[in-house]
Design a protein around this motif. Structure first.
Motif, short mmCIF file in Angstrom:
data_model
loop_
_atom_site.label_atom_id
_atom_site.label_comp_id
_atom_site.label_asym_id
_atom_site.label_seq_id
_atom_site.Cartn_x
_atom_site.Cartn_y
_atom_site.Cartn_z
N GLN A 33 0.82 -1.21 0.00
CA GLN A 33 0.00 0.00 0.00
C GLN A 33 0.86 1.27 0.00
O GLN A 33 0.41 2.34 -0.41
N LEU A 34 2.12 1.15 0.42
CA LEU A 34 3.03 2.31 0.44
C LEU A 34 3.73 2.52 -0.90
O LEU A 34 4.27 3.59 -1.14
N LEU A 35 3.73 1.51 -1.75
CA LEU A 35 4.55 1.55 -2.96
C LEU A 35 4.24 2.71 -3.91
O LEU A 35 5.17 3.38 -4.37
N PRO A 36 2.97 3.02 -4.21
CA PRO A 36 2.73 4.16 -5.12
C PRO A 36 3.30 5.47 -4.59
O PRO A 36 3.92 6.23 -5.35
N ASP A 37 3.14 5.73 -3.29
CA ASP A 37 3.68 6.97 -2.73
C ASP A 37 5.21 6.95 -2.71
O ASP A 37 5.85 7.97 -2.97
N PHE A 38 5.79 5.79 -2.41
CA PHE A 38 7.25 5.65 -2.43
C PHE A 38 7.77 5.97 -3.83
O PHE A 38 8.69 6.78 -4.00
N ASP A 39 7.19 5.34 -4.84
CA ASP A 39 7.64 5.56 -6.22
C ASP A 39 7.43 7.00 -6.67
O ASP A 39 8.31 7.59 -7.32
N ASP A 40 6.29 7.58 -6.34
CA ASP A 40 6.03 8.98 -6.70
C ASP A 40 7.05 9.91 -6.04
O ASP A 40 7.56 10.83 -6.69
N HIS A 41 7.31 9.68 -4.77
CA HIS A 41 8.26 10.53 -4.06
C HIS A 41 9.67 10.36 -4.65
O HIS A 41 10.40 11.34 -4.83
N TRP A 42 10.07 9.12 -4.95
CA TRP A 42 11.39 8.87 -5.56
C TRP A 42 11.50 9.63 -6.88
O TRP A 42 12.50 10.31 -7.14
#
Length: 115
Positions: A33-42
């Motif tokens: 569930q954290l992956l989309p935000d992680f990728d967007d932030h990266w």
């Protein structure tokens, strides 16, 4: 009446190696569930900025996010602290709740790989 076996305690996965690739893999496996935000932030903070100097701050933030989210009890406790602080009518109570959440986040960010 039959007795029910207690629910097994979820196993908290260990912290990965402290690098973006290992952290992303751990997030994908254990807290997707954290992956989309992680990728967007990266993409925003590192890739599109062409600035690797932002990696330490990025890692500090996401290390703590993953450390909390990987542990369902800790994640629920953090959510409860924030909810209670938002609903508090007493400033001292709200401050104490947020200080506890801040302390837990600080401790989560200090976890070493493998723990």
């Amino acid at each position: 009446m039959t007795a029910h076996a207690p629910e097994p305690t979820p196993v908290v996965p260990p912290m990965p190696e402290r690098n973006p690739k290992a952290l992303r893999a751990a997030i994908a496996q254990h807290t997707p569930q954290l992956l989309p935000d992680f990728d967007d932030h990266w993409k925003w903070a590192v890739a599109d900025a062409y600035d690797i100097s932002t990696v330490p701050a990025f890692m500090a933030r996401w290390w703590g996010e993953y450390a909390i989210a990987r542990d369902p009890k800790l994640d629920a406790h953090m959510a409860d602290l924030h909810h209670r602080a938002a609903e508090a009518t007493d400033l001292a109570e709200a401050k104490a709740l947020l200080e506890e959440a801040s302390h837990l986040r600080y401790e989560a960010q200090r976890l070493e790989p493998g723990l």
